[in-house]
Design a protein around this motif. Structure first.
Motif, PDB file in Angstrom:
ATOM      1  N   ASP A 199      28.376  33.943 -16.894  1.00 50.92           N
ATOM      2  CA  ASP A 199      28.487  34.434 -17.776  1.00 50.92           C
ATOM      3  C   ASP A 199      27.502  35.257 -18.845  1.00 50.92           C
ATOM      4  OD1 ASP A 199      28.902  37.277 -19.513  1.00 50.92           O
ATOM      5  OD2 ASP A 199      30.438  37.664 -18.454  1.00 50.92           O
ATOM      6  N   VAL A 200      26.272  35.703 -19.085  1.00 52.60           N
ATOM      7  CA  VAL A 200      25.226  35.781 -20.029  1.00 52.60           C
ATOM      8  C   VAL A 200      25.678  36.414 -21.263  1.00 52.60           C
ATOM      9  CG1 VAL A 200      23.052  36.210 -20.488  1.00 52.60           C
ATOM     10  CG2 VAL A 200      23.330  34.994 -18.159  1.00 52.60           C
ATOM     11  N   TYR A 232      21.378  32.379 -15.970  1.00 57.07           N
ATOM     12  CA  TYR A 232      22.098  31.061 -16.919  1.00 57.07           C
ATOM     13  C   TYR A 232      21.741  29.723 -17.569  1.00 57.07           C
ATOM     14  CZ  TYR A 232      26.763  30.402 -19.710  1.00 57.07           C
ATOM     15  OH  TYR A 232      27.374  30.030 -20.494  1.00 57.07           O
ATOM     16  N   LEU A 233      21.222  29.517 -16.775  1.00 58.88           N
ATOM     17  CA  LEU A 233      21.066  28.044 -17.356  1.00 58.88           C
ATOM     18  C   LEU A 233      19.655  28.211 -18.311  1.00 58.88           C
ATOM     19  CD1 LEU A 233      21.043  25.602 -14.840  1.00 58.88           C
ATOM     20  CD2 LEU A 233      22.228  25.529 -17.093  1.00 58.88           C
ATOM     21  N   ARG A 234      18.645  29.321 -18.217  1.00 56.81           N
ATOM     22  CA  ARG A 234      17.197  29.478 -18.838  1.00 56.81           C
ATOM     23  C   ARG A 234      18.091  30.327 -20.036  1.00 56.81           C
ATOM     24  NH1 ARG A 234      15.880  31.394 -14.049  1.00 56.81           N
ATOM     25  NH2 ARG A 234      13.781  29.682 -13.209  1.00 56.81           N
ATOM     26  N   ALA A 235      19.431  31.559 -20.041  1.00 61.16           N
ATOM     27  CA  ALA A 235      19.815  31.691 -21.300  1.00 61.16           C
ATOM     28  C   ALA A 235      20.581  31.089 -22.188  1.00 61.16           C
ATOM     29  CB  ALA A 235      20.446  33.001 -20.604  1.00 61.16           C
ATOM     30  N   ALA A 236      20.525  29.889 -21.737  1.00 62.03           N
ATOM     31  CA  ALA A 236      21.506  28.979 -22.504  1.00 62.03           C
ATOM     32  C   ALA A 236      20.482  28.115 -23.450  1.00 62.03           C
ATOM     33  CB  ALA A 236      22.176  27.684 -21.576  1.00 62.03           C
ATOM     34  N   ARG A 237      19.261  27.407 -22.416  1.00 59.97           N
ATOM     35  CA  ARG A 237      18.274  26.853 -23.917  1.00 59.97           C
ATOM     36  C   ARG A 237      17.437  27.710 -24.778  1.00 59.97           C
ATOM     37  NH1 ARG A 237      16.645  22.575 -25.564  1.00 59.97           N
ATOM     38  NH2 ARG A 237      17.931  23.927 -26.841  1.00 59.97           N
ATOM     39  N   GLU A 238      17.622  29.262 -24.057  1.00 61.91           N
ATOM     40  CA  GLU A 238      16.819  30.322 -24.922  1.00 61.91           C
ATOM     41  C   GLU A 238      17.970  31.122 -26.187  1.00 61.91           C
ATOM     42  OE1 GLU A 238      15.868  33.944 -27.362  1.00 61.91           O
ATOM     43  OE2 GLU A 238      17.709  33.928 -25.533  1.00 61.91           O
ATOM     44  N   LEU A 239      18.695  30.928 -25.740  1.00 62.97           N
ATOM     45  CA  LEU A 239      19.797  31.188 -27.066  1.00 62.97           C
ATOM     46  C   LEU A 239      20.620  30.052 -28.137  1.00 62.97           C
ATOM     47  CD1 LEU A 239      21.995  33.261 -25.311  1.00 62.97           C
ATOM     48  CD2 LEU A 239      20.914  33.862 -26.740  1.00 62.97           C
ATOM     49  N   ALA A 264      20.459  17.967 -11.536  1.00 60.96           N
ATOM     50  CA  ALA A 264      20.700  19.482 -11.246  1.00 60.96           C
ATOM     51  C   ALA A 264      19.408  19.988 -12.348  1.00 60.96           C
ATOM     52  CB  ALA A 264      21.537  18.977 -11.387  1.00 60.96           C
ATOM     53  N   HIS A 265      19.779  19.863 -13.632  1.00 61.92           N
ATOM     54  CA  HIS A 265      18.980  20.846 -14.430  1.00 61.92           C
ATOM     55  C   HIS A 265      17.025  21.199 -14.032  1.00 61.92           C
ATOM     56  CE1 HIS A 265      17.934  17.219 -16.783  1.00 61.92           C
ATOM     57  NE2 HIS A 265      16.842  18.051 -16.967  1.00 61.92           N
TER      58      HIS A 265
END
Length: 430
Positions: A199-200, A232-239, A264-265
Motif C-alpha cells: 500500500d503505497v 511499491y518497491l520503487r516507491a519504497a526506494r524513493e521514499l 528478486a528485487h
C-alpha cells in the motif's frame, strides 16, 4: 542433458562408506521407531515430524521405510540444487578435509571469494561489503543493528509490513507481524511499526525523517508467497532515499536464483537496496547466511567490535556457498526456474479447486477453494510429494531449481486426486 537437469549421485564409494559409519553411530529402525525416539529426545517446538527422511538424490528423498518422495519444498527454499549434488558434495568434503573452521580472528580464501561473488551478483557499488552469518534470522539481526546505527534521537523508527516474517530471534521477531509468533515473547524490542502490505499510500503516510529503516521482503514467503508490486518497491526506494532511511530487503527466501534472477528485487529496474539479507539457498543445504551492505557509507555504519559471530563465514560454509553459486551460474538453473516455474503456475491456475496462483520462478503460492491446505499436505505425502501449507487455504512450492518439466508434470497429474482426498478428509466428521 544439462547439469541442472541430471539426477545427482554422491561420489563413488563415499555414500556407502559414510552411510555405514553413521548407521553404527545412530542405530537403525522404522519410521515409527525413529519418531518415538524423536519425541523422547528433542524439544517439541516443531510438533511431530511428518516423516523420517534418510537420503536424497536430485529432487527426490526417501524415508526410513523406503518410500520415495518428489521434494517440492526443497527444505523450504534451501536445497536449490536438490540433494547430494556431486559438485557441492565434493567441495564440502574437500574443504572439511583441509580446513573446516578457524574463527573470525582469521580469514580464508573461500570466505573472501564468496563475499566478492555476492557483491558481483548483487551488482553492488564500490565500497559494498558482506557479513556472513549462520542463518537468515541472524542476518536479520545484523540488519537490525545496521538500522540502529542509522538512528539518531530524532530518527528511531523501523518500519516493516503486515504479513512479514523475518525470523524468530528477538530482533527479527519484532519485525515479524504474526501475532501467534510474537505474543508469547513480548515485550519485544521497541521501535518497530508495521504498515499495510503493498500500500503505497500507507507507506507514504508512515514515512518521515524519524524512520531509520524500512525492512521488506520483495516476496513474502511465509504469508503465502505474496509479491510486492514493482510500483511499491520503487516507491519504497524513493521514499527511503528522500528521508534518509535505509531500505533493507529480506531476500532470505526469494534470493539465490529462486525467482530466475539472483535476487528478486532485480526484476524491478532502479531498485537497489542499502542492505540485503540472504540465507536458505546460499549454501545449497549447508547453513550460511549473509548481510550485504551497498556502498561505502552504509558499509561504514558498523565498525570493528560492534558485531560478530563464531561460526559465520567459516571455510566449510563458504566453500558450500561458492560451489552452489558456481553450479547455479553455469548450469542454466536460473532459466530453468523461469521456465519450469512458469509452466507450473500456468497449469496450476487452470486446475479445478485452485482460486489463485502467485509467485515468480520456483517460489509459488497456491490458494485453494477451501480451508484444506493442511489436509492437502498429508494427501500429497501419501501420493509421494512434499509440499507445504502456509495458511488454511494456501500451499507453497519451493522446489530445487533443477526440477524438470517431467517432474513438475507428475505432480500436476496427481494434484486433482490429492485435492479431492484433502476435501474429503476436511469434510469428514471429527
Amino acid at each position: 542433458m544439462s547439469e541442472a537437469h541430471t539426477e545427482q549421485q554422491a561420489p563413488e564409494g563415499a555414500a556407502s562408506a559414510d552411510s555405514g559409519m553413521l548407521d553404527e553411530l545412530t542405530g537403525s529402525g522404522s519410521g515409527a521407531d525413529w519418531l518415538a525416539r524423536y519425541t523422547g529426545s528433542l524439544l517439541g517446538v516443531f510438533g511431530i515430524p511428518q516423516r523420517v527422511l534418510v537420503r536424497g538424490s536430485g529432487c527426490y528423498v526417501w524415508d526410513a521405510d523406503g518410500q520415495q518422495y518428489l521434494d517440492l519444498l526443497g527444505g523450504i527454499a534451501v536445497n536449490v540444487l536438490g540433494h547430494a549434488h556431486p559438485f557441492v558434495t565434493s567441495a564440502v568434503a574437500g574443504q572439511l578435509a583441509t580446513l573446516g573452521h578457524i574463527s573470525n580472528f582469521f580469514t580464508s580464501p573461500t570466505q573472501v571469494a564468496l563475499a566478492e561473488k555476492l557483491i558481483e551478483l548483487a551488482q553492488a557499488p564500490s565500497g559494498s561489503r558482506v557479513f556472513f552469518t549462520n542463518s537468515g534470522t541472524e542476518a536479520l539481526e545484523a540488519a537490525v543493528k545496521l538500522a540502529r546505527r542509522n538512528s539518531t534521537p530524532e530518527r528511531h523508527r523501523i518500519l516493516a509490513l503486515d504479513g512479514a516474517f523475518h525470523g524468530r530471534t528477538m530482533g527479527a521477531l519484532a519485525l515479524t507481524s504474526k501475532e501467534a509468533y510474537r505474543k508469547p515473547f513480548e515485550p519485544l524490542p521497541a521501535g518497530v511499526e508495521h504498515v499495510a502490505f503493498d500500500d503505497v499510500d500507507a507507506l507514504t503516510a508512515a514515512m518521515d525523517e524519524t524512520v531509520a529503516a524500512l525492512v521488506i521482503e520483495p516476496i513474502q514467503g511465509e504469508a503465502g508467497v505474496r509479491p510486492l508490486s514493482p510500483e511499491y518497491l520503487r516507491a519504497a526506494r524513493e521514499l527511503t532515499r528522500r528521508y534518509g532511511a535505509l531500505l533493507i530487503l529480506d531476500e532470505v527466501q526469494s534470493g539465490i536464483a529462486r525467482t530466475g534472477r539472483w535476487f528478486a528485487h532485480q526484476w524491478v529496474d532502479g531498485v537497489v537496496p542499502d542492505a540485503m539479507t540472504l540465507a536458505k539457498g546460499l549454501g545449497g543445504g549447508v547453513p550460511v547466511g549473509a548481510l550485504v551492505t551497498f556502498g561505502e557509507e552504509v558499509s561504514a555504519l558498523i565498525s570493528a567490535g560492534q558485531h560478530g559471530t563464531t561460526f559465520g563465514g567459516n571455510p566449510l560454509a563458504t566453500a558450500a556457498g561458492l560451489a552452489t553459486l558456481h553450479v547455479l551460474e553455469t548450469s542454466g538453473a536460473l532459466q530453468n526456474a523461469i521456465d519450469v516455474g512458469g509452466y507450473l503456475r500456468e497449469q496450476l491456475a487452470a486446475l479445478d479447486g485452485v482460486v489463485a496462483v502467485r509467485g515468480a520462478g520456483l517460489l509459488i503460492g497456491v490458494d485453494l477453494d477451501g480451508d484444506h491446505a493442511a489436509a492437502a499436505v498429508q494427501a500429497a505425502l501419501t501420493a509421494g510429494f512434499i509440499i507445504n501449507a502456509t495458511g488454511p487455504a494456501t500451499i507453497r512450492l519451493a522446489p530445487p531449481l533443477i526440477l524438470t518439466h517431467e517432474q513438475a508434470a507428475s505432480f500436476l497429474d496427481a494434484l486433482p486426486d490429492i485435492l479431492a482426498a484433502a476435501r474429503t478428509q476436511q469434510e469428514a466428521p471429527a
